[in-house]
Design an enzyme around this catalytic site. Sequence first.
Site, PDB file in Angstrom:
ATOM      1  N   SER A 188       0.865  -1.181   0.000  1.00  0.00           N
ATOM      2  CA  SER A 188       0.000   0.000   0.000  1.00  0.00           C
ATOM      3  C   SER A 188       0.898   1.226   0.000  1.00  0.00           C
ATOM      4  O   SER A 188       1.700   1.400  -0.907  1.00  0.00           O
ATOM      5  CB  SER A 188      -0.945  -0.046   1.204  1.00  0.00           C
ATOM      6  N   HIS A 207      -2.827  -0.942  -3.178  1.00  0.00           N
ATOM      7  CA  HIS A 207      -4.044  -0.158  -3.012  1.00  0.00           C
ATOM      8  C   HIS A 207      -4.040   1.021  -3.980  1.00  0.00           C
ATOM      9  O   HIS A 207      -3.031   1.718  -4.122  1.00  0.00           O
ATOM     10  CB  HIS A 207      -4.153   0.352  -1.575  1.00  0.00           C
ATOM     11  N   ASP A 216      -4.440  -4.676   5.865  1.00  0.00           N
ATOM     12  CA  ASP A 216      -4.841  -5.518   4.739  1.00  0.00           C
ATOM     13  C   ASP A 216      -3.703  -6.483   4.410  1.00  0.00           C
ATOM     14  O   ASP A 216      -2.536  -6.113   4.400  1.00  0.00           O
ATOM     15  CB  ASP A 216      -5.176  -4.663   3.517  1.00  0.00           C
TER      16      ASP A 216
END
Length: 197
Positions: free
Chosen positions: A12, A39, A131
């Site tokens: 990310s 992301h 995540d």
Amino acid sequence: MKQVPLVVVGTSAGGMNVLQHLCAQLPADFPACVLIVQHLAPTRRSELADILGRSCVLPVMPATHGASILPGVVYVATEDHHVLVEPGWVSQSHGAPENRSRPAINVLFRSAAQHYGPMTIGVILTGMLDDGAAGLAEIKRLGGVTIVQDPAEAQFNAMPLNALEASPVDYVARLDEMGLLLGALVQGMKQRSAEQK
């Protein structure tokens, strides 16, 4: 097709430079398929495949629905779509966001664990929040290999730290070590697969 080793990578915040560095370490004869989720903003077209393609000797392309899982190919998740794997091919989904993200790392990791089990290597790199932690744990549970970037060097260490907290991890590695590590792990998987035939 299920005998092709699968490397799934999640990142990310801070991930662009890290992914470029990692992809540059992969040799032209890398015998696994690589799938990457970073992301992304849902409304902006991702240029990640083009950017990574400049530093990688392997072909890098967007993960499109129905694409074949082949050794020596890198697929990158596109904006506003989850990417999953099925036996031998890639699928996309416009399902609900997970961890406030679509694409989400956990979605890819869970599907890889389900369909490729011990032929899966999961990698968590720099990023915020958690995540990928649950998906990495699922890869471990189903016999795959798990790698987390050393939190001490990650630009944003929350994702690596949360992955380490969620389940036992096989390797904590610095970015400079990952190319050689992945090469050795993939060769080991191919050898074990050949011996089992």
